[in-house]
Motif scaffolding. Structure first.
Motif, PDB file in Angstrom:
ATOM      1  N   LEU A  25      49.032   3.857   6.648  1.00  0.00           N
ATOM      2  CA  LEU A  25      47.894   3.385   5.864  1.00  0.00           C
ATOM      3  C   LEU A  25      46.920   2.611   6.747  1.00  0.00           C
ATOM      4  CD1 LEU A  25      46.442   2.971   3.145  1.00  0.00           C
ATOM      5  CD2 LEU A  25      47.937   0.997   2.765  1.00  0.00           C
ATOM      6  N   ALA A  26      47.449   1.755   7.615  1.00  0.00           N
ATOM      7  CA  ALA A  26      46.587   0.931   8.474  1.00  0.00           C
ATOM      8  C   ALA A  26      45.747   1.777   9.431  1.00  0.00           C
ATOM      9  CB  ALA A  26      47.425  -0.062   9.266  1.00  0.00           C
ATOM     10  N   ALA A  27      46.303   2.873   9.929  1.00  0.00           N
ATOM     11  CA  ALA A  27      45.595   3.727  10.886  1.00  0.00           C
ATOM     12  C   ALA A  27      44.696   4.749  10.191  1.00  0.00           C
ATOM     13  CB  ALA A  27      46.594   4.462  11.774  1.00  0.00           C
ATOM     14  N   CYS A  28      44.838   4.872   8.899  1.00  0.00           N
ATOM     15  CA  CYS A  28      44.085   5.897   8.163  1.00  0.00           C
ATOM     16  C   CYS A  28      43.142   5.211   7.168  1.00  0.00           C
ATOM     17  CB  CYS A  28      45.069   6.847   7.486  1.00  0.00           C
ATOM     18  SG  CYS A  28      44.342   8.368   6.841  1.00  0.00           S
ATOM     19  N   CYS A  29      43.391   5.370   5.892  1.00  0.00           N
ATOM     20  CA  CYS A  29      42.478   4.879   4.850  1.00  0.00           C
ATOM     21  C   CYS A  29      42.419   3.360   4.746  1.00  0.00           C
ATOM     22  CB  CYS A  29      42.854   5.488   3.508  1.00  0.00           C
ATOM     23  SG  CYS A  29      42.647   7.288   3.475  1.00  0.00           S
ATOM     24  N   GLY A  30      43.463   2.674   5.157  1.00  0.00           N
ATOM     25  CA  GLY A  30      43.472   1.213   5.088  1.00  0.00           C
ATOM     26  C   GLY A  30      42.333   0.573   5.861  1.00  0.00           C
ATOM     27  N   ARG A  31      41.936   1.197   6.951  1.00  0.00           N
ATOM     28  CA  ARG A  31      40.822   0.634   7.740  1.00  0.00           C
ATOM     29  C   ARG A  31      39.512   0.723   6.975  1.00  0.00           C
ATOM     30  NH1 ARG A  31      40.017   5.207  12.444  1.00  0.00           N
ATOM     31  NH2 ARG A  31      39.825   6.921  10.981  1.00  0.00           N
ATOM     32  N   TYR A  32      39.352   1.764   6.152  1.00  0.00           N
ATOM     33  CA  TYR A  32      38.148   1.877   5.325  1.00  0.00           C
ATOM     34  C   TYR A  32      38.194   0.864   4.183  1.00  0.00           C
ATOM     35  CZ  TYR A  32      37.962   6.216   7.955  1.00  0.00           C
ATOM     36  OH  TYR A  32      37.968   7.150   8.960  1.00  0.00           O
ATOM     37  N   HIS A  33      39.377   0.685   3.614  1.00  0.00           N
ATOM     38  CA  HIS A  33      39.548  -0.320   2.558  1.00  0.00           C
ATOM     39  C   HIS A  33      39.233  -1.715   3.101  1.00  0.00           C
ATOM     40  CE1 HIS A  33      42.681   2.509   0.464  1.00  0.00           C
ATOM     41  NE2 HIS A  33      41.451   2.991   0.405  1.00  0.00           N
ATOM     42  N   ALA A  34      39.462  -1.911   4.405  1.00  0.00           N
ATOM     43  CA  ALA A  34      39.221  -3.216   5.033  1.00  0.00           C
ATOM     44  C   ALA A  34      37.770  -3.411   5.471  1.00  0.00           C
ATOM     45  CB  ALA A  34      40.142  -3.387   6.235  1.00  0.00           C
ATOM     46  N   GLY A  35      36.922  -2.387   5.290  1.00  0.00           N
ATOM     47  CA  GLY A  35      35.506  -2.567   5.595  1.00  0.00           C
ATOM     48  C   GLY A  35      34.887  -1.603   6.589  1.00  0.00           C
ATOM     49  N   GLU A  36      35.706  -0.856   7.352  1.00  0.00           N
ATOM     50  CA  GLU A  36      35.136   0.134   8.267  1.00  0.00           C
ATOM     51  C   GLU A  36      34.505   1.249   7.440  1.00  0.00           C
ATOM     52  OE1 GLU A  36      36.793   3.331  11.520  1.00  0.00           O
ATOM     53  OE2 GLU A  36      37.781   1.375  11.455  1.00  0.00           O
ATOM     54  N   LEU A  37      33.357   1.750   7.871  1.00  0.00           N
ATOM     55  CA  LEU A  37      32.664   2.799   7.122  1.00  0.00           C
ATOM     56  C   LEU A  37      33.327   4.149   7.341  1.00  0.00           C
ATOM     57  CD1 LEU A  37      28.910   1.909   7.736  1.00  0.00           C
ATOM     58  CD2 LEU A  37      30.369   1.308   5.794  1.00  0.00           C
ATOM     59  N   ALA A  38      33.533   4.892   6.257  1.00  0.00           N
ATOM     60  CA  ALA A  38      34.054   6.255   6.358  1.00  0.00           C
ATOM     61  C   ALA A  38      33.001   7.107   7.063  1.00  0.00           C
ATOM     62  CB  ALA A  38      34.366   6.809   4.969  1.00  0.00           C
ATOM     63  N   PRO A  39      33.407   7.904   8.065  1.00  0.00           N
ATOM     64  CA  PRO A  39      32.431   8.669   8.850  1.00  0.00           C
ATOM     65  C   PRO A  39      31.851   9.889   8.144  1.00  0.00           C
ATOM     66  CG  PRO A  39      34.640   9.137   9.631  1.00  0.00           C
ATOM     67  CD  PRO A  39      34.754   8.045   8.588  1.00  0.00           C
ATOM     68  N   GLY A  40      32.442  10.324   7.039  1.00  0.00           N
ATOM     69  CA  GLY A  40      31.926  11.498   6.339  1.00  0.00           C
ATOM     70  C   GLY A  40      32.535  11.629   4.963  1.00  0.00           C
ATOM     71  N   PRO A  41      32.096  12.661   4.222  1.00  0.00           N
ATOM     72  CA  PRO A  41      32.576  12.844   2.849  1.00  0.00           C
ATOM     73  C   PRO A  41      34.093  13.016   2.727  1.00  0.00           C
ATOM     74  CG  PRO A  41      30.641  14.194   3.254  1.00  0.00           C
ATOM     75  CD  PRO A  41      31.048  13.623   4.570  1.00  0.00           C
ATOM     76  N   GLU A  42      34.718  13.794   3.633  1.00  0.00           N
ATOM     77  CA  GLU A  42      36.160  13.995   3.495  1.00  0.00           C
ATOM     78  C   GLU A  42      36.932  12.700   3.739  1.00  0.00           C
ATOM     79  OE1 GLU A  42      39.927  16.474   5.285  1.00  0.00           O
ATOM     80  OE2 GLU A  42      37.953  17.423   5.357  1.00  0.00           O
ATOM     81  N   ALA A  43      36.532  11.940   4.735  1.00  0.00           N
ATOM     82  CA  ALA A  43      37.204  10.664   4.998  1.00  0.00           C
ATOM     83  C   ALA A  43      37.043   9.729   3.798  1.00  0.00           C
ATOM     84  CB  ALA A  43      36.637  10.014   6.259  1.00  0.00           C
ATOM     85  N   LEU A  44      35.854   9.724   3.180  1.00  0.00           N
ATOM     86  CA  LEU A  44      35.646   8.870   2.006  1.00  0.00           C
ATOM     87  C   LEU A  44      36.483   9.368   0.833  1.00  0.00           C
ATOM     88  CD1 LEU A  44      34.321   6.457   0.669  1.00  0.00           C
ATOM     89  CD2 LEU A  44      32.408   7.949   0.064  1.00  0.00           C
ATOM     90  N   MET A  45      36.580  10.695   0.656  1.00  0.00           N
ATOM     91  CA  MET A  45      37.393  11.239  -0.435  1.00  0.00           C
ATOM     92  C   MET A  45      38.847  10.816  -0.254  1.00  0.00           C
ATOM     93  SD  MET A  45      37.495  13.040  -3.167  1.00  0.00           S
ATOM     94  CE  MET A  45      38.918  12.207  -3.818  1.00  0.00           C
ATOM     95  N   ARG A  46      39.360  10.930   0.959  1.00  0.00           N
ATOM     96  CA  ARG A  46      40.738  10.525   1.228  1.00  0.00           C
ATOM     97  C   ARG A  46      40.935   9.027   0.956  1.00  0.00           C
ATOM     98  NH1 ARG A  46      44.075  13.934   3.631  1.00  0.00           N
ATOM     99  NH2 ARG A  46      43.276  15.934   4.346  1.00  0.00           N
ATOM    100  N   ALA A  47      39.977   8.220   1.394  1.00  0.00           N
ATOM    101  CA  ALA A  47      40.076   6.767   1.171  1.00  0.00           C
ATOM    102  C   ALA A  47      40.004   6.436  -0.313  1.00  0.00           C
ATOM    103  CB  ALA A  47      38.979   6.051   1.939  1.00  0.00           C
ATOM    104  N   ARG A  48      39.190   7.161  -1.063  1.00  0.00           N
ATOM    105  CA  ARG A  48      39.104   6.928  -2.507  1.00  0.00           C
ATOM    106  C   ARG A  48      40.396   7.351  -3.203  1.00  0.00           C
ATOM    107  NH1 ARG A  48      34.647   5.760  -5.263  1.00  0.00           N
ATOM    108  NH2 ARG A  48      35.157   7.234  -6.926  1.00  0.00           N
ATOM    109  N   PHE A  49      40.982   8.479  -2.799  1.00  0.00           N
ATOM    110  CA  PHE A  49      42.263   8.888  -3.378  1.00  0.00           C
ATOM    111  C   PHE A  49      43.300   7.790  -3.119  1.00  0.00           C
ATOM    112  CE2 PHE A  49      46.523  10.548  -3.004  1.00  0.00           C
ATOM    113  CZ  PHE A  49      46.672  11.214  -4.208  1.00  0.00           C
ATOM    114  N   SER A  50      43.350   7.323  -1.880  1.00  0.00           N
ATOM    115  CA  SER A  50      44.302   6.256  -1.546  1.00  0.00           C
ATOM    116  C   SER A  50      44.032   5.002  -2.369  1.00  0.00           C
ATOM    117  CB  SER A  50      44.232   5.930  -0.048  1.00  0.00           C
ATOM    118  OG  SER A  50      44.707   7.030   0.701  1.00  0.00           O
ATOM    119  N   ALA A  51      42.766   4.705  -2.591  1.00  0.00           N
ATOM    120  CA  ALA A  51      42.418   3.534  -3.412  1.00  0.00           C
ATOM    121  C   ALA A  51      42.901   3.730  -4.853  1.00  0.00           C
ATOM    122  CB  ALA A  51      40.916   3.293  -3.373  1.00  0.00           C
ATOM    123  N   PHE A  52      42.751   4.934  -5.395  1.00  0.00           N
ATOM    124  CA  PHE A  52      43.285   5.210  -6.736  1.00  0.00           C
ATOM    125  C   PHE A  52      44.796   5.012  -6.727  1.00  0.00           C
ATOM    126  CE2 PHE A  52      39.346   7.573  -7.881  1.00  0.00           C
ATOM    127  CZ  PHE A  52      39.167   7.085  -9.168  1.00  0.00           C
TER     128      PHE A  52
END
Length: 154
Positions: A13-40
């Motif tokens: 989680l820390a190396a993947c979506c957790g970094r986006y949850h912590a404030g790093e910007l998702a670089p594209g739509p797929e990364a944001l989709m993955r981070a949103r799924f993880s957030a759900f």
């Protein structure tokens, strides 16, 4: 042992979506989709609301959600400039019921931030048998995984 990312990347989680949850910007739509799924999956309503397009964002999300998100499959993903689309399948369970949500989601980049705009979800209910492959994607039979002892496992 570090927690695996719910998005199914195989990374922690820390190396993947957790970094986006912590404030790093998702670089594209797929990364944001993955981070949103993880957030759900993790109940991170703050992240979900922050990454929703302001014109489409709900005022709030329920604190308690009976849906347990267990698997994400990206079917297709592409971006063109500041617009993007991600087609996905997300497997979930609610109590003892299983289902799959399929959506072709649209994303846009606003002020350097990607955000979820909308999509038209389609939900299909699953009826997995105890000897069928578990819907969570583990590769094991349901009775050896999430349906141990006739009930859903953890």
């Amino acid at each position: 042992m570090e927690q695996q990312c719910p998005c199914g990347s195989g990374d922690t989680l820390a190396a993947c979506c957790g970094r986006y949850h912590a404030g790093e910007l998702a670089p594209g739509p797929e990364a944001l989709m993955r981070a949103r799924f993880s957030a759900f999956a993790l109940g991170r309503n703050d992240y979900l609301l922050a990454t929703w397009h302001p014109d489409k964002r709900p005022a709030s999300l329920p604190d308690e959600d009976p849906t347990h998100w267990v698997r994400l499959e990206i079917v297709d993903s592409h971006g063109d400039g500041d617009q993007g689309r991600v087609q996905f399948r997300a497997t979930f369970r609610e109590g003892s019921r299983w289902g799959v949500l399929e959506e072709d989601s649209t994303f846009t980049r606003r002020d350097g931030h990607w955000c979820y705009v909308d999509g038209e979800p389609r939900v299909t209910r699953l009826k997995p048998g105890r000897n069928s492959p578990c819907p969570c994607g583990s590769g094991r039979k349901g009775k050896q995984c999430c349906m141990r002892g006739g009930t859903l496992g953890s």
